[in-house]
Write a protein that holds these residues in place. Structure first.
Motif, mmCIF file in Angstrom:
data_model
loop_
_atom_site.group_PDB
_atom_site.id
_atom_site.type_symbol
_atom_site.label_atom_id
_atom_site.label_comp_id
_atom_site.label_asym_id
_atom_site.label_seq_id
_atom_site.Cartn_x
_atom_site.Cartn_y
_atom_site.Cartn_z
ATOM 1 N N VAL A 236 0.842 -1.207 0.000
ATOM 2 C CA VAL A 236 0.000 0.000 0.000
ATOM 3 C C VAL A 236 0.876 1.256 0.000
ATOM 4 O O VAL A 236 0.612 2.204 -0.737
ATOM 5 N N PHE A 237 1.945 1.251 0.815
ATOM 6 C CA PHE A 237 2.884 2.379 0.795
ATOM 7 C C PHE A 237 3.412 2.583 -0.620
ATOM 8 O O PHE A 237 3.509 3.711 -1.099
ATOM 9 N N GLY A 238 3.727 1.479 -1.279
ATOM 10 C CA GLY A 238 4.232 1.555 -2.653
ATOM 11 C C GLY A 238 3.221 2.206 -3.574
ATOM 12 O O GLY A 238 3.542 3.150 -4.309
ATOM 13 N N THR A 239 1.978 1.723 -3.537
ATOM 14 C CA THR A 239 0.932 2.282 -4.398
ATOM 15 C C THR A 239 0.732 3.765 -4.101
ATOM 16 O O THR A 239 0.666 4.589 -5.011
ATOM 17 N N VAL A 240 0.639 4.113 -2.816
ATOM 18 C CA VAL A 240 0.418 5.516 -2.431
ATOM 19 C C VAL A 240 1.575 6.384 -2.931
ATOM 20 O O VAL A 240 1.361 7.447 -3.518
ATOM 21 N N ALA A 241 2.805 5.913 -2.732
ATOM 22 C CA ALA A 241 3.967 6.705 -3.142
ATOM 23 C C ALA A 241 3.965 6.932 -4.647
ATOM 24 O O ALA A 241 4.162 8.056 -5.117
ATOM 25 N N ILE A 242 3.717 5.872 -5.414
ATOM 26 C CA ILE A 242 3.775 5.997 -6.873
ATOM 27 C C ILE A 242 2.649 6.898 -7.392
ATOM 28 O O ILE A 242 2.882 7.806 -8.191
ATOM 29 N N LEU A 243 1.426 6.674 -6.900
ATOM 30 C CA LEU A 243 0.309 7.498 -7.375
ATOM 31 C C LEU A 243 0.474 8.956 -6.958
ATOM 32 O O LEU A 243 0.165 9.863 -7.727
ATOM 33 N N THR A 244 0.993 9.189 -5.744
ATOM 34 C CA THR A 244 1.223 10.560 -5.300
ATOM 35 C C THR A 244 2.294 11.219 -6.160
ATOM 36 O O THR A 244 2.179 12.383 -6.539
ATOM 37 N N PHE A 245 3.320 10.449 -6.485
ATOM 38 C CA PHE A 245 4.382 10.968 -7.338
ATOM 39 C C PHE A 245 3.836 11.391 -8.701
ATOM 40 O O PHE A 245 4.073 12.503 -9.169
ATOM 41 N N ILE A 246 3.052 10.490 -9.327
ATOM 42 C CA ILE A 246 2.504 10.792 -10.646
ATOM 43 C C ILE A 246 1.617 12.035 -10.580
ATOM 44 O O ILE A 246 1.724 12.952 -11.385
ATOM 45 N N ARG A 247 0.750 12.076 -9.578
ATOM 46 C CA ARG A 247 -0.155 13.215 -9.443
ATOM 47 C C ARG A 247 0.620 14.502 -9.141
ATOM 48 O O ARG A 247 0.266 15.565 -9.636
ATOM 49 N N ALA A 248 1.663 14.388 -8.318
ATOM 50 C CA ALA A 248 2.429 15.583 -7.941
ATOM 51 C C ALA A 248 3.156 16.173 -9.148
ATOM 52 O O ALA A 248 3.308 17.379 -9.258
ATOM 53 N N PHE A 249 3.591 15.330 -10.064
ATOM 54 C CA PHE A 249 4.291 15.842 -11.237
ATOM 55 C C PHE A 249 3.334 16.226 -12.353
ATOM 56 O O PHE A 249 3.742 16.769 -13.373
#
Lengths: 321, 284
Positions: A236-249
């Motif tokens: 879940v940490f992985g999914t959250v980190a990746i999706l947050t990264f994509i959205r943040a950029f």
């Protein structure tokens, strides 16, 4: 032949309850099923995305394509003023935006997910409330907060003045030192429900006997959380980190509403999304070439890093099991 | 000794019993306060708002709504947003359900590659394709056209729809299709009569979940639509905020008109939207 033989065998002995792997219908039938979605997606998404790379290697005059210029557009992107200053600055802004959002929303999101799990009264209501802002358009979220943070008529400053804290009242979005941190906080208000939901789903998937077994072994609640729950939440940490990264950029509308198309004040809230838009549609005569180069750079960052992160998290998960 | 530590434990627990609800309901208040402010201030006059930004409406005035709806063209933006979003969702779901059936039910040469092709769309930053897309639509005569925007939106919806629907098709038992096959039904009849009714819940999830980002999108209409009479709510909002800068009452009404359909959709279809949001977990 080699492909059809095993599937024919499977048709003779079908797996109970599963229809997958049966002999496929003739390719013409399959093509009819697949073609509409395939064409729509390929023509209007995948093909243009691939073309962006191609575009970056040519000279452009408006929307007319000229000759092959190699990496000239990339040279312009990194060398021409003011792009050579804006690009590194915005890259830094997106990175801070990602780290800031991630730090707050992971800690708060996980905290609220854990508390929500143990909570009986109003669980549904609270969960719905926390997720609600995530449904609103980023642009509208930005506009709502720009009114709330308005220096003269916004409720934040008038409240501070009313309770005698005049010294704290300031033009939150007009002051370059506060503008970007405020944008990050508004973004946390906007996104928090999403990691919270993912953590809640992750927590609900952990069997209760794990915690029981840990408590029988003498582990306290914190130890159980730290050594049993947290490692199980790694995916879940992985999914959250990746999706947050994509959205943040990809952030665009929120910053547009809070800081304008130039990411004001004085570029304090400028991000790659706005820079890309300005370069492509408010740039000079060679805008398409330079903006395509920027698209390639952004694609490499967003897609490259999210792929690397996926690989890293899947290794991390394997290490745990 | 044991009794003391036990008592300390109870005290700690009762402190938590007070602190936790305060924290949770406190944050809920932080979430709801701005939205409540929008609702309340949309019923107050701008003069009242400027005099006191936080306050209850003294009388129920709908004037701000009629101004936003008629003078600020929200009626037009609203109809555009609704038609474009609904058409895109129907087109994306309608095409994806066929592809998802083929990919979810059968293994054939290239099926894995096709699945990856569709799934990759969940991670691709599509906005970066805007310039080639712009030229493509210009060549097709679809710039400044609602149809052009619908095609682009539908394309962005395909990956998620295929992902959810093919997973759903895969789980369905094959007894029913086998029975239909023995009765001599062709592939399209099996799909339409037997499988399609069974995936209805997944279709609802996919349709509702796609509605949200399309209704909210600002980037594609900003670039692809020029005439204000074709604008959707988010693009219209940028003009609106310039023109009605000094008329906060109308601004709040416009904001409420834009976000109300989504709030209602979310409250009605909480289950589908939460299922959509958490679908990517572990499969990323």
């Amino acid at each position: 032949m080699a492909v059809t033989t095993p599937s024919t065998e499977r048709q003779v002995r079908p797996k109970p309850g599963k229809g997958v792997g049966r002999t496929a219908p003739p390719w013409k039938t399959l093509a009819l099923f697949l073609a509409p979605a395939f064409l729509l997606y390929a023509i209007f998404m995948v093909f243009p995305l691939a073309q962006a790379l191609f575009f970056s290697l040519f000279e452009w005059k408006g929307t007319a394509r000229g000759g092959f210029v190699g990496l000239h557009n990339f040279g312009e992107l990194f060398g021409r003023f003011p792009l050579n200053e804006q690009l590194p600055r915005d890259l830094l802004h997106n990175t801070i935006f990602f780290i800031g959002t991630m730090a707050i929303q992971v800690s708060l999101g996980l905290l609220f997910a854990v508390l929500l799990q143990g909570n009986r009264f109003g669980k549904q209501f609270l969960r719905t409330t926390y997720v609600l802002p995530f449904m609103i358009s980023p642009l509208v979220v930005g506009y709502v907060w720009s009114l709330i943070l308005n220096p003269t008529f916004g409720p934040v400053n008038t409240t501070l003045k009313a309770i005698g804290l005049d010294a704290l009242a300031r033009p939150w979005l007009g002051d370059p030192t506060t503008a970007f941190p405020v944008v990050i906080l508004v973004n946390v208000w906007f996104w928090l429900g999403f990691p919270l939901l993912l953590f809640a789903a992750g927590l609900a998937a952990i069997p209760e006997d794990y915690a029981e077994a840990a408590s029988i072994d003498g582990a306290g609640p914190w130890q159980t959380f730290r050594h049993v729950t947290m490692p199980l939440l790694t995916p879940v940490f992985g999914t959250v980190a990746i999706l947050t990264f994509i959205r943040a950029f990809n952030v665009f509308g929120l910053v547009w509403a809070l800081g304008g198309v130039d990411g004001g004040p004085a570029g304090a809230t400028d991000v790659l999304g706005l820079l890309f838009y300005r370069t492509a549609f408010r740039g000079g005569v060679d805008a398409f070439g330079v903006a395509s180069a920027l698209a390639v750079v952004m694609f490499a960052i967003i897609f490259g890093i999210s792929m690397l992160a996926r690989w890293w998290f899947s290794r991390l998960e394997e290490g745990l099991t | 000794m044991t009794s003391i530590s036990h008592r300390a434990g109870t005290r700690k627990r009762s402190a938590a019993a007070v602190a936790i609800p305060i924290l949770m309901w406190g944050y809920a208040a932080i979430v709801l306060a701005p939205l409540l402010l929008v609702v309340l201030n949309s019923f107050r006059t701008t003069r009242e708002i400027f005099a006191d930004p936080i306050g209850l409406p003294t009388s129920l005035s709908f004037e701000s709504y009629t101004t936003a709806w008629n003078e600020a063209s929200f009626s037009q933006y609203f109809v555009n947003s609704l038609t474009i979003t609904v058409a895109s969702v129907v087109l994306a779901t309608g095409t994806a359900v066929f592809a998802a059936y083929a990919l979810g039910r059968y293994k054939f040469r290239g099926s894995t590659l096709l699945s990856i092709f569709f799934l990759s769309g969940l991670l691709l930053p599509f906005r970066l394709a805007i310039m080639p897309l712009f030229l493509l639509l210009e060549n097709l005569g679809l710039i400044d056209s609602r149809i052009g925007l619908i095609l682009v939106y539908a394309a962005t919806g395909v990956p998620f729809s295929v992902f959810i629907l093919s997973a759903y098709f895969r789980q369905l038992p094959s007894e029913l299709t086998e029975a239909a096959r023995i009765d001599g039904a062709g592939e399209f009849k099996i799909f339409g009569r037997v499988m399609l009714p069974l995936v209805r819940p997944a279709l609802a999830t996919v349709a509702v979940f796609q509605f949200v980002p399309l209704w909210n999108d600002f980037f594609f209409p900003l670039v692809l639509l020029r005439s204000t009479d074709k604008w959707t709510l988010p693009v219209g909002m940028t003009r609106f905020f310039g023109e009605f800068q000094a008329d906060w009452s109308t601004l709040f009404a416009g904001i409420l008109i834009t976000l109300l359909p989504l709030v209602i959709l979310f409250l009605v279809a909480t289950k589908q939207i939460i299922a959509g949001l958490t679908a990517g977990i572990g499969k990323m």
